[in-house]
Write a protein that holds these residues in place. Structure first.
Motif, mmCIF file in Angstrom:
data_model
loop_
_atom_site.group_PDB
_atom_site.id
_atom_site.type_symbol
_atom_site.label_atom_id
_atom_site.label_comp_id
_atom_site.label_asym_id
_atom_site.label_seq_id
_atom_site.Cartn_x
_atom_site.Cartn_y
_atom_site.Cartn_z
ATOM 1 N N ILE A 1 53.320 12.110 20.034
ATOM 2 C CA ILE A 1 52.902 12.423 18.664
ATOM 3 C C ILE A 1 51.650 13.299 18.731
ATOM 4 N N PRO A 2 51.724 14.536 18.267
ATOM 5 C CA PRO A 2 50.534 15.393 18.290
ATOM 6 C C PRO A 2 49.391 14.764 17.500
ATOM 7 N N ALA A 3 48.201 14.920 17.992
ATOM 8 C CA ALA A 3 47.035 14.319 17.335
ATOM 9 C C ALA A 3 46.587 15.119 16.126
ATOM 10 N N THR A 4 46.959 16.412 16.095
ATOM 11 C CA THR A 4 46.462 17.284 15.031
ATOM 12 C C THR A 4 47.534 17.568 13.982
ATOM 13 N N VAL A 5 47.047 17.972 12.837
ATOM 14 C CA VAL A 5 47.961 18.352 11.758
ATOM 15 C C VAL A 5 48.822 19.526 12.189
ATOM 16 N N GLU A 6 48.215 20.528 12.766
ATOM 17 C CA GLU A 6 48.964 21.727 13.155
ATOM 18 C C GLU A 6 50.001 21.403 14.219
ATOM 19 N N GLY A 7 49.660 20.505 15.141
ATOM 20 C CA GLY A 7 50.628 20.134 16.175
ATOM 21 C C GLY A 7 51.869 19.480 15.574
ATOM 22 N N ARG A 8 51.682 18.643 14.584
ATOM 23 C CA ARG A 8 52.838 17.990 13.953
ATOM 24 C C ARG A 8 53.652 18.996 13.131
ATOM 25 N N LEU A 9 52.960 19.915 12.470
ATOM 26 C CA LEU A 9 53.682 20.930 11.714
ATOM 27 C C LEU A 9 54.527 21.802 12.635
ATOM 28 N N ASP A 10 54.012 22.107 13.821
ATOM 29 C CA ASP A 10 54.784 22.903 14.784
ATOM 30 C C ASP A 10 56.073 22.192 15.166
ATOM 31 N N VAL A 11 56.008 20.864 15.369
ATOM 32 C CA VAL A 11 57.217 20.102 15.693
ATOM 33 C C VAL A 11 58.216 20.206 14.551
ATOM 34 N N VAL A 12 57.752 20.036 13.330
ATOM 35 C CA VAL A 12 58.650 20.096 12.168
ATOM 36 C C VAL A 12 59.298 21.469 12.080
ATOM 37 N N ARG A 13 58.525 22.521 12.311
ATOM 38 C CA ARG A 13 59.092 23.875 12.258
ATOM 39 C C ARG A 13 60.205 24.047 13.294
ATOM 40 N N ARG A 14 60.006 23.528 14.504
ATOM 41 C CA ARG A 14 61.026 23.669 15.553
ATOM 42 C C ARG A 14 62.302 22.903 15.179
ATOM 43 N N VAL A 15 62.127 21.707 14.634
ATOM 44 C CA VAL A 15 63.313 20.944 14.229
ATOM 45 C C VAL A 15 64.024 21.650 13.079
ATOM 46 N N ARG A 16 63.256 22.225 12.165
ATOM 47 C CA ARG A 16 63.883 22.941 11.059
ATOM 48 C C ARG A 16 64.690 24.126 11.564
ATOM 49 N N GLU A 17 64.186 24.809 12.561
ATOM 50 C CA GLU A 17 64.947 25.920 13.137
ATOM 51 C C GLU A 17 66.270 25.430 13.723
ATOM 52 N N GLY A 18 66.217 24.299 14.434
ATOM 53 C CA GLY A 18 67.444 23.733 14.992
ATOM 54 C C GLY A 18 68.408 23.297 13.910
ATOM 55 N N ALA A 19 67.869 22.746 12.829
ATOM 56 C CA ALA A 19 68.721 22.311 11.727
ATOM 57 C C ALA A 19 69.406 23.502 11.070
ATOM 58 N N ARG A 20 68.660 24.545 10.827
ATOM 59 C CA ARG A 20 69.254 25.737 10.219
ATOM 60 C C ARG A 20 70.337 26.326 11.108
ATOM 61 N N ALA A 21 70.104 26.315 12.406
ATOM 62 C CA ALA A 21 71.112 26.831 13.337
ATOM 63 C C ALA A 21 72.385 25.991 13.293
ATOM 64 N N ALA A 22 72.244 24.717 12.964
ATOM 65 C CA ALA A 22 73.397 23.817 12.875
ATOM 66 C C ALA A 22 74.045 23.832 11.492
ATOM 67 N N GLY A 23 73.514 24.666 10.597
ATOM 68 C CA GLY A 23 74.070 24.736 9.252
ATOM 69 C C GLY A 23 73.495 23.719 8.288
ATOM 70 N N ILE A 24 72.348 23.162 8.614
ATOM 71 C CA ILE A 24 71.704 22.155 7.764
ATOM 72 C C ILE A 24 70.558 22.828 7.015
ATOM 73 N N ASP A 25 70.661 22.919 5.702
ATOM 74 C CA ASP A 25 69.616 23.621 4.951
ATOM 75 C C ASP A 25 68.409 22.721 4.721
ATOM 76 N N ASP A 26 67.331 23.327 4.254
ATOM 77 C CA ASP A 26 66.065 22.621 4.121
ATOM 78 C C ASP A 26 66.132 21.430 3.167
ATOM 79 N N SER A 27 67.011 21.510 2.162
ATOM 80 C CA SER A 27 67.073 20.429 1.186
ATOM 81 C C SER A 27 67.559 19.125 1.796
#
Length: 824
Positions: free
Chosen positions: A453-479
């Protein structure tokens, strides 16, 4: 070959006109359809082609194959199940020969009833749909057309099977609603049905049969609000009624469809047809209005960016300006030995109880987790999901790290689930996201990765961004993403709550995603936990928190959420800056909590209210929640405490089931709850009778013979009635479906029946019902005859000298009163 690509391009862009009723045309032509209608594809091929041609000439752009009952279970009823491939394939060829530009391969319900309402398991029904879909796909139709489903679970199963059989062929999924605006069997409303079917992979959704044009219009508006897919509609030619001769007629006219088509097209409907009672004149009326016009674009409305999950009975929207949603956390064996022992023994008693209690306490969703040592999650999780679904009407969050268990549960869940969860770890992304995509689920994104678990806010946001990219690639939209910024124990890191609140705020304002938090973690190991949790939840709500995983039985939490939601309703969410006042209030409480050196385990726990209830009340609740595992044990306990078995049946069990019956009659209880309650009732009555003397144990409330009349193979209404009758100690002889009048008479004589009940759901079988009633009146005049079913009315029953009941609970009342009068 078909025109799949062209059809897919047209769908939702240019108006499509569907053929009307096939059965009406066959009857008009005087063709005998005593067997399976699909057999006519071989024996009367020219007649089928002619019907298609007449619809095409009237303006239909989409032919519909004569395969509505073409699944193996339906064909087996006519001894032709071994010809699934031949009958379905030939129908596609005949439809294409009719000349319409597009061919829709029709797939109706199997006639099997999925558990818990019936005895059919998911894989059996799925296999039947898969076999029929593959047979149809062999002739390359332009689309699959699913029609006339009254159970959202079966409709969803059919969509999934079609997507496996031929993923390149779009699926149009249509369901049927009653006059109350819900699917008769599953109690599903139009918007929820649309959401569930879209999640399963349908390319278009809609409704057919059951209602006329006027009744469908308001339901279309609701369905349009539930999804962004093209809409398809096929009303009946009005609501059926009896003419002066006692025949069922459809009063609608082609002119009715002229007005309806104009209004439906303005709502953004993409394809219009007609159902029972219609003919090519109705098709011509539709085509004259919509022709080859463009589809009217629909406004996405307020659903954009909102995460929507659904049970069969309701949709819950999360995020945006929606209230903070509560996700009940109680169905989790961690720290709950009673639940763990129940799961280990194979009993779902505690799961059902926790589900019902949390719904009653105000939860919006239920988290279901069965992870514990010694529990086979792949087996137990689907069972727990099924139990929670039967005990509560809330959408579920399926909580597991076991991919096999996750797929087993997602595959069978008859709604749109929330998956808890996926992380930024490569293995998690690879295993979880494909399942979320395949079953159309939403998913919780945990802000952690292979490095922790990243200790910083930015570190956690980076994880979320990477997962969102994977989700979009799988056809899963942000909603479909719900981000958990992770709540750490403040006792270990007093700064961590502020970090979590900052993550929640920035995920919403910068990434535009919905957010979730497991609130109670913040107070772990500290005193005054309830107040700390409530204050932290208030601060998170001020930052725009979308949902919280909590114990909804906690009154302090509920009050905090109530206040936060009132504030949100009045003032919205302030995005300009963090809410310093709410944070300061939490931090003040936290500072106080950190001062004392509280002993380990200082947290308070409320008494177990369940154990404090009298056994009679617990037994009533067991019936209400459909607890077939626990109800018999409670009967044993009452007997051991000195209560007479007969009194248990009369004073505890019977009032419980009747209360549910009353709720069903008023629309407060849905069929799934009623059915599982009846099963629990039967189990409890059987156990009570086992304590009676042998002679008394064999006593019955009355003897009933039940049958679906000749020519009709629908069984769900009959099965519901039988279940409730048996729960009230009636001895029921079930003759099944498609039963000849003489067989009904023989059974009435052989069983010394007090009452014979006849069911019919097809207008074409009302004459057979009338013949059966007449035969019974002539040969066993002392035996009462009751009739029911979708096409039967009170007037029809009175005309034929039969009793009429509108539903299963009313039938039980009538049967009880009838037997009592006969024994006076």
């Amino acid at each position: 070959m078909g025109n799949t690509e062209t059809f897919q391009h047209m769908l939702g862009r240019r108006m499509l006109v569907l053929e009307g009723a096939m059965g009406t045309m066959l009857q008009t032509a005087g063709i005998d359809i005593a067997g399976a209608p699909e057999e006519l594809n071989l024996t009367h091929a020219d007649a089928i082609i002619d019907i298609h041609r007449r619809y095409c000439a009237a303006g239909a752009t989409c032919a519909i194959t004569n395969t509505f009952g073409g699944s193996r279970p339906k064909l087996d009823a006519h001894a032709c199940g071994d010809r699934v491939g031949q009958l379905n394939a030939s129908a596609v060829r005949l439809a294409r020969a009719g000349g319409a530009p597009y061919v829709l391969a029709d797939i109706g319900p199997t006639g099997l009833v999925l558990d818990p309402l019936g005895s059919a398991d998911f894989e059996t029904v799925y296999a039947a749909f898969l076999e029929q879909a593959r047979a149809l796909a062999s002739q390359a139709p332009d689309a699959f057309l699913l029609e006339t489903y009254t159970d959202i679970a079966e409709a969803r199963c059919a969509v999934l099977a079609c997507r496996e059989a031929a993923p390149e062929i779009p699926v149009l999924a249509l369901v049927t609603f009653g006059v109350d605006g819900r699917m008769e069997l599953s109690g599903t409303d139009p918007a929820t049905a649309a959401l569930i079917l879209q999640a399963a992979g349908a390319a278009a959704v809609g409704m057919n049969c059951g209602l006329g044009p006027d009744q469908m219009l308001p339901l279309l508006e609701q369905m349009a609000a539930g999804c962004d897919l093209p809409l398809v509609v096929q009303p009946n030619a009005g609501l059926p009624r009896l003419d002066a001769d006692g025949n069922t007629v459809f009063p609608g006219t082609p002119d009715d469809f002229t007005d309806f088509s104009r209004t439906a097209a303005a709502l953004g409907v993409a394809a219009i047809g007609s159902c029972c009672g219609s003919n090519p004149d109705f098709t011509a009326a539709i085509a004259a209005v919509v022709g080859n016009a463009d589809v009217v674009a629909r406004d996405a409305g307020s659903n954009t960016g909102v995460t929507a999950v659904a049970s069969p009975q309701q949709t819950v929207r999360i995020g945006g300006t929606e209230p903070v949603r509560l996700i009940g956390e109680r169905i989790n064996p961690t720290g709950k030995p009673e639940l763990r022992e129940s799961l280990m023994s194979g009993s779902m008693t505690v799961v059902r109880r926790f589900a019902a209690e949390q719904q009653a306490a105000g939860a919006d969703l239920l988290d279901v987790n069965v992870g514990a040592a010694g529990i086979d999650e792949a087996t137990v999780l689907p069972a727990a999901v099924r139990a929670a679904t039967s005990a509560a009407t809330l959408p579920l969050s399926i909580d597991t790290t076991d991919a096999a268990a996750l797929e087993a549960a997602l595959r069978r869940y008859p709604g749109r689930a929330l998956v808890n969860s996926v992380t930024g770890e490569a293995r998690s992304i690879q295993r979880v996201l494909p399942l979320v995509a395949r079953y159309g689920a939403c998913v919780v994104v945990l802000a952690l990765d292979d490095n922790g678990i990243p200790a910083t806010v930015e570190g956690r946001l980076d994880v979320v961004r990477r997962v969102r990219e994977g989700a979009r690639a799988a056809g899963i939209d942000d909603s479909r993403l719900l981000v958990d910024g992770l709540v750490m124990a403040a006792a270990a890191d007093p700064v961590s709550p502020d970090t979590t609140l900052d993550v929640a705020r920035r995920v919403r304002t910068e990434l535009g995603l919905s957010t979730l938090l497991g609130v109670s973690n913040v107070s772990h190991g500290l005193p005054n936990r309830a107040a700390l949790n409530a204050a932290f939840l208030t601060a998170a709500a001020a930052e725009g928190l979308s949902a919280a995983i909590v114990n909804p039985n906690d009154t302090v939490i509920r009050e905090a959420v109530g206040v936060a939601n009132q504030t949100r309703s009045r003032s919205g969410i302030d995005d300009s800056a963090p809410d310093t006042a709410a944070r300061a209030a939490f931090n003040a409480l936290l500072t106080d909590a950190l001062k004392p050196a509280a002993p380990e385990g200082a947290g308070t726990h409320s008494p177990d209210q369940w154990d404090a209830l009298p056994a009679e009340d617990r037994l009533r609740d067991a019936i209400t929640f459909g607890d077939t595992d626990g109800a018999p044990d409670l009967v044993d306990r009452l007997v051991a405490d000195g209560m007479a078995p007969a009194a248990i049946i009369a004073d505890v069990l019977t009032p419980a089931i009747r209360a549910l019956g009353d709720g069903f009659a008023t629309g407060e209880v849905f069929l799934p709850q009623l059915m599982v309650a009846a099963d629990a009732m039967k189990a409890a009555v059987a156990r009570a009778k086992s304590h009676l003397p042998a002679a008394d144990a064999q006593s019955v409330a009355g003897r009933v013979v039940f049958a679906t009349v000749k020519g009709d193979i629908h069984s769900i209404g009959k099965d519901i009635c039988i279940s409730l009758l048996e729960s009230q100690s009636f001895q029921v002889t079930d003759l099944g479906v498609d039963v000849a009048a003489q067989a009904v008479l023989d059974a009435a004589r052989d069983t010394s029946a007090d009452l014979v009940c006849l069911s019919a759901l097809m207008t074409t079988t009302l004459p057979a019902m009338a013949d059966t009633v007449a035969l019974l009146h002539d040969c066993v005049p002392d035996v009462a005859v009751g009739v029911g079913g979708a096409v039967v009315t009170r007037d029809w029953a009175t005309q034929h000298g039969a009793l009429y009941t509108k539903d299963a609970p009313q039938l039980v009342e009538v049967a009880t009163r009838l037997v009592a009068e006969q024994t006076k």
